[in-house]
Design a protein around this motif. Structure first.
Motif, PDB file in Angstrom:
ATOM      1  N   VAL A  49       0.823  -1.208   0.000  1.00  0.00           N
ATOM      2  CA  VAL A  49       0.000   0.000   0.000  1.00  0.00           C
ATOM      3  C   VAL A  49       0.859   1.262   0.000  1.00  0.00           C
ATOM      4  CG1 VAL A  49      -1.988  -1.078   1.108  1.00  0.00           C
ATOM      5  CG2 VAL A  49      -0.199  -0.051   2.532  1.00  0.00           C
ATOM      6  N   ASP A  50       0.185   2.399  -0.165  1.00  0.00           N
ATOM      7  CA  ASP A  50       0.893   3.675  -0.304  1.00  0.00           C
ATOM      8  C   ASP A  50       1.291   4.277   1.041  1.00  0.00           C
ATOM      9  OD1 ASP A  50      -1.714   4.070   0.442  1.00  0.00           O
ATOM     10  OD2 ASP A  50      -2.125   5.653  -1.006  1.00  0.00           O
ATOM     11  N   ARG A  51       1.796   3.429   1.916  1.00  0.00           N
ATOM     12  CA  ARG A  51       2.410   3.863   3.184  1.00  0.00           C
ATOM     13  C   ARG A  51       3.734   3.138   3.232  1.00  0.00           C
ATOM     14  NH1 ARG A  51       0.048   6.775   7.339  1.00  0.00           N
ATOM     15  NH2 ARG A  51      -1.343   7.971   6.060  1.00  0.00           N
ATOM     16  N   GLU A  52       4.793   3.858   3.534  1.00  0.00           N
ATOM     17  CA  GLU A  52       6.081   3.169   3.376  1.00  0.00           C
ATOM     18  C   GLU A  52       7.151   3.626   4.355  1.00  0.00           C
ATOM     19  OE1 GLU A  52       6.669   3.815  -0.792  1.00  0.00           O
ATOM     20  OE2 GLU A  52       7.110   5.932  -0.534  1.00  0.00           O
ATOM     21  N   ILE A  53       8.220   2.827   4.360  1.00  0.00           N
ATOM     22  CA  ILE A  53       9.432   3.191   5.099  1.00  0.00           C
ATOM     23  C   ILE A  53      10.448   3.628   4.052  1.00  0.00           C
ATOM     24  CG2 ILE A  53      11.339   2.340   6.518  1.00  0.00           C
ATOM     25  CD1 ILE A  53       8.962   1.935   8.187  1.00  0.00           C
ATOM     26  N   ILE A  54      11.081   4.750   4.324  1.00  0.00           N
ATOM     27  CA  ILE A  54      12.135   5.229   3.428  1.00  0.00           C
ATOM     28  C   ILE A  54      13.478   5.073   4.141  1.00  0.00           C
ATOM     29  CG2 ILE A  54      13.059   7.228   2.181  1.00  0.00           C
ATOM     30  CD1 ILE A  54      10.410   6.724   1.043  1.00  0.00           C
ATOM     31  N   VAL A  55      14.408   4.470   3.423  1.00  0.00           N
ATOM     32  CA  VAL A  55      15.750   4.266   3.965  1.00  0.00           C
ATOM     33  C   VAL A  55      16.733   5.079   3.120  1.00  0.00           C
ATOM     34  CG1 VAL A  55      17.609   2.544   4.042  1.00  0.00           C
ATOM     35  CG2 VAL A  55      15.377   1.998   5.015  1.00  0.00           C
ATOM     36  N   VAL A  56      17.488   5.946   3.768  1.00  0.00           N
ATOM     37  CA  VAL A  56      18.548   6.689   3.072  1.00  0.00           C
ATOM     38  C   VAL A  56      19.864   6.059   3.526  1.00  0.00           C
ATOM     39  CG1 VAL A  56      19.576   8.951   2.686  1.00  0.00           C
ATOM     40  CG2 VAL A  56      17.127   8.769   3.168  1.00  0.00           C
ATOM     41  N   ALA A  57      20.670   5.623   2.568  1.00  0.00           N
ATOM     42  CA  ALA A  57      21.829   4.814   2.953  1.00  0.00           C
ATOM     43  C   ALA A  57      23.076   5.165   2.151  1.00  0.00           C
ATOM     44  CB  ALA A  57      21.497   3.331   2.761  1.00  0.00           C
ATOM     45  N   GLY A  58      24.215   5.002   2.795  1.00  0.00           N
ATOM     46  CA  GLY A  58      25.495   5.204   2.119  1.00  0.00           C
ATOM     47  C   GLY A  58      26.523   4.220   2.660  1.00  0.00           C
ATOM     48  N   ASN A  59      27.512   3.887   1.809  1.00  0.00           N
ATOM     49  CA  ASN A  59      28.554   2.960   2.253  1.00  0.00           C
ATOM     50  C   ASN A  59      29.557   3.650   3.169  1.00  0.00           C
ATOM     51  OD1 ASN A  59      27.775   0.596   0.986  1.00  0.00           O
ATOM     52  ND2 ASN A  59      28.766   1.172  -0.951  1.00  0.00           N
ATOM     53  N   ARG A  60      30.229   2.833   3.989  1.00  0.00           N
ATOM     54  CA  ARG A  60      31.357   3.309   4.782  1.00  0.00           C
ATOM     55  C   ARG A  60      32.563   2.450   4.374  1.00  0.00           C
ATOM     56  NH1 ARG A  60      30.526   5.963   9.409  1.00  0.00           N
ATOM     57  NH2 ARG A  60      32.529   5.161  10.111  1.00  0.00           N
ATOM     58  N   GLY A  61      33.741   2.940   4.692  1.00  0.00           N
ATOM     59  CA  GLY A  61      34.930   2.145   4.352  1.00  0.00           C
ATOM     60  C   GLY A  61      35.227   1.080   5.401  1.00  0.00           C
ATOM     61  N   ASP A  62      34.646   1.211   6.600  1.00  0.00           N
ATOM     62  CA  ASP A  62      34.993   0.291   7.689  1.00  0.00           C
ATOM     63  C   ASP A  62      33.838  -0.680   7.966  1.00  0.00           C
ATOM     64  OD1 ASP A  62      33.049   1.820   8.828  1.00  0.00           O
ATOM     65  OD2 ASP A  62      34.399   3.039  10.049  1.00  0.00           O
ATOM     66  N   ASP A  63      33.828  -1.307   9.140  1.00  0.00           N
ATOM     67  CA  ASP A  63      32.748  -2.257   9.407  1.00  0.00           C
ATOM     68  C   ASP A  63      31.748  -1.717  10.441  1.00  0.00           C
ATOM     69  OD1 ASP A  63      34.075  -2.497  11.788  1.00  0.00           O
ATOM     70  OD2 ASP A  63      33.887  -4.693  11.864  1.00  0.00           O
ATOM     71  N   LYS A  64      31.647  -0.388  10.504  1.00  0.00           N
ATOM     72  CA  LYS A  64      30.677   0.205  11.450  1.00  0.00           C
ATOM     73  C   LYS A  64      29.288   0.289  10.813  1.00  0.00           C
ATOM     74  CE  LYS A  64      33.420   3.058  14.481  1.00  0.00           C
ATOM     75  NZ  LYS A  64      34.402   4.063  14.160  1.00  0.00           N
ATOM     76  N   LEU A  65      28.286   0.142  11.679  1.00  0.00           N
ATOM     77  CA  LEU A  65      26.912   0.328  11.241  1.00  0.00           C
ATOM     78  C   LEU A  65      26.389   1.509  12.044  1.00  0.00           C
ATOM     79  CD1 LEU A  65      25.312  -1.349   9.280  1.00  0.00           C
ATOM     80  CD2 LEU A  65      24.467  -2.738  11.178  1.00  0.00           C
ATOM     81  N   LYS A  66      26.092   2.600  11.348  1.00  0.00           N
ATOM     82  CA  LYS A  66      25.576   3.777  12.066  1.00  0.00           C
ATOM     83  C   LYS A  66      24.145   3.991  11.598  1.00  0.00           C
ATOM     84  CE  LYS A  66      29.825   6.225  13.037  1.00  0.00           C
ATOM     85  NZ  LYS A  66      30.435   7.539  13.159  1.00  0.00           N
ATOM     86  N   LEU A  67      23.218   3.872  12.545  1.00  0.00           N
ATOM     87  CA  LEU A  67      21.794   3.887  12.202  1.00  0.00           C
ATOM     88  C   LEU A  67      21.108   5.042  12.914  1.00  0.00           C
ATOM     89  CD1 LEU A  67      21.231   0.073  12.927  1.00  0.00           C
ATOM     90  CD2 LEU A  67      21.899   1.133  10.747  1.00  0.00           C
ATOM     91  N   PHE A  68      20.118   5.633  12.236  1.00  0.00           N
ATOM     92  CA  PHE A  68      19.342   6.683  12.896  1.00  0.00           C
ATOM     93  C   PHE A  68      17.877   6.566  12.507  1.00  0.00           C
ATOM     94  CE2 PHE A  68      17.548  10.841  13.712  1.00  0.00           C
ATOM     95  CZ  PHE A  68      18.122  11.182  14.932  1.00  0.00           C
ATOM     96  N   SER A  69      17.003   6.510  13.533  1.00  0.00           N
ATOM     97  CA  SER A  69      15.562   6.476  13.272  1.00  0.00           C
ATOM     98  C   SER A  69      15.004   7.879  13.447  1.00  0.00           C
ATOM     99  CB  SER A  69      14.883   5.523  14.265  1.00  0.00           C
ATOM    100  OG  SER A  69      13.508   5.863  14.353  1.00  0.00           O
ATOM    101  N   LEU A  70      14.477   8.436  12.373  1.00  0.00           N
ATOM    102  CA  LEU A  70      13.944   9.799  12.455  1.00  0.00           C
ATOM    103  C   LEU A  70      12.679   9.835  13.316  1.00  0.00           C
ATOM    104  CD1 LEU A  70      14.896  12.492  11.158  1.00  0.00           C
ATOM    105  CD2 LEU A  70      12.974  12.256   9.601  1.00  0.00           C
ATOM    106  N   ASP A  71      11.879   8.780  13.250  1.00  0.00           N
ATOM    107  CA  ASP A  71      10.626   8.777  14.016  1.00  0.00           C
ATOM    108  C   ASP A  71      10.888   8.716  15.521  1.00  0.00           C
ATOM    109  OD1 ASP A  71       9.249   8.853  11.623  1.00  0.00           O
ATOM    110  OD2 ASP A  71       9.328   6.686  11.403  1.00  0.00           O
ATOM    111  N   TYR A  72      11.893   7.970  15.930  1.00  0.00           N
ATOM    112  CA  TYR A  72      12.231   7.906  17.359  1.00  0.00           C
ATOM    113  C   TYR A  72      13.239   8.981  17.742  1.00  0.00           C
ATOM    114  CZ  TYR A  72       9.903   3.380  17.772  1.00  0.00           C
ATOM    115  OH  TYR A  72       8.974   2.374  17.790  1.00  0.00           O
TER     116      TYR A  72
END
Ligand code: GLA
Length: 387
Positions: A49-72
């Protein structure tokens, strides 16, 4: 409408080291019929349906995962060799789960920066979690250029939920979020994952989703319990016929003949599933024959069965269903997620929408003390990159 620009500007502010992020969308879904049939290898009839989650993403050179939830409005940071379930930031588990499962499948992944947000009610039965998993998997696949078919992507997302988050969901939500087509319902056979599309040519029909606002505290434990009870019943039928793979392979006459062999409550759970699988086939026929009255009757008997036989309703869901179904022009209303709260779906004539909204707003808060929300949703394409 979701503000993609806001997500992108947040991303650029948080992660100046990734100047050219890419944007992916994973839609939520409704399910016209087929409640708890997917993990019993039966049929379902959902659409994105026309309700969705949008993910904006970019690569990093290392093995870190940096996540941010705009809603929270909160962030979470970890490394790919330290992915483990986090009780305090539940939302991060859906993202970590996707990375974890893909790495366990042999993909060599690198770290990423991600900001996401959405307009799917959370934990409400429109599959916000599957939408997030699918959008993240799309992002990982595209940015890290891994060789992953759509079907394996769907399976990986289900596995993330089963193995990492700990909810033993079936495959419907992830499949619908990834594979849907606008103006079509997806008739999916969960035994072999073959599917066809059923066109939605009903200009006078609306899909009306009501959120009961009842917190689904029991949802995941009761969901897993239902699944175990279905397995218990399946094993008894397997003992009678080794060819039985799931309740999908038990016909109504076979069920009726042997049902006394199944202890309660597993017998009731199996009864719902065996009849519900039949209802999905009948609903597909009714749609092909443009018979919305018939479809509505099937919706109503599905709801009755989910309430009395599968026992996944609650007073708030019952109130919403009763109020909605009392409006002339509503064909039928049923639970669309795992149950115990969350949303219902009403199939309703456009001309009855105003009366439906008024009736819910006047009667539902009086009966439950809760303020509901509702939306008319439209079918949509599955996950995609936004360019
Ligand atoms: C949840 C699960 C699905 C399905 C439905 C009930 O949405 O994620 O796999 O079992 O409940 O039909």
């Amino acid at each position: 409408m979701l503000n993609t620009d806001l997500l992108v500007s947040k991303f650029k502010k948080l992660y100046p080291e990734s100047p050219n992020p890419r944007i992916f969308a994973g839609p939520g879904r409704i399910n016209v019929i087929g409640g708890h049939t997917d993990y019993n290898l039966g049929f379902v009839l959902p659409c994105a349906v026309d309700r969705e989650i949008i993910v904006v993403a970019g690569n990093r050179g290392d093995d870190k995962l940096k996540l941010f939830s705009l809603d929270y409005e909160e962030g979470f940071e970890t490394t790919l060799d330290d992915l483990k379930f986090n009780n305090n930031k539940k939302w991060a588990n859906y993202l970590m789960g996707v990375f974890s499962v893909l790495m366990a499948d042999g993909f060599k992944l690198k770290g990423m920066n991600i900001v996401f947000g959405g307009n799917i009610p959370q934990g409400g039965g429109m599959s916000s979690s599957a939408a997030l998993e699918v959008a993240v998997a799309y992002a990982v696949r595209a940015l890290q250029e891994i060789n992953l078919s759509d079907l394996n992507l769907v399976k990986a997302c289900q596995k993330a939920e089963n193995k990492f988050v700990g909810v033993m969901c079936g495959i419907m939500d992830q499949f619908a979020s990834a594979m849907s087509k606008k103006d079509q319902l997806l008739f999916l056979d969960c035994a072999d994952l073959s599917y066809k599309f059923i066109p939605l040519n009903f200009p006078d029909l609306s899909f009306f989703v009501s959120d009961t606002k009842k917190q689904r505290t029991l949802a995941s434990s009761e969901y897993n319990k239902r699944r175990e009870q279905c397995t218990e019943a399946t094993n008894i039928f397997k003992g009678l016929d080794p060819k039985v793979r799931g309740l999908r392979d038990v016909s109504i006459p076979e069920f009726e003949k042997n049902k006394e062999k199944i202890p309660l409550p597993a017998r009731k759970r199996a009864e719902h599933v065996v009849y519900e699988i039949d209802r999905v086939k009948k609903a597909a026929e009714a749609l092909k024959n443009n018979n919305l009255e018939m479809l509505g009757e099937i919706e109503r008997s599905s709801m009755k069965s989910m309430k009395e036989t599968f026992e996944i309703s609650c007073p708030e869901l019952d109130a919403m269903v009763e109020i909605a179904d009392s409006v002339k022009g509503v064909y039928g209303t049923r639970i669309i997620g795992g149950g115990f709260g969350g949303c219902t779906l009403s199939l309703v004539k456009n001309s009855a929408l105003k009366e439906l909204e008024t009736k819910i707003m006047t009667e539902y808060p009086k009966r439950t003390g809760l303020l509901p929300e509702f939306w008319v949703v439209r079918s949509a394409d599955g996950a995609r990159e936004i360019v």
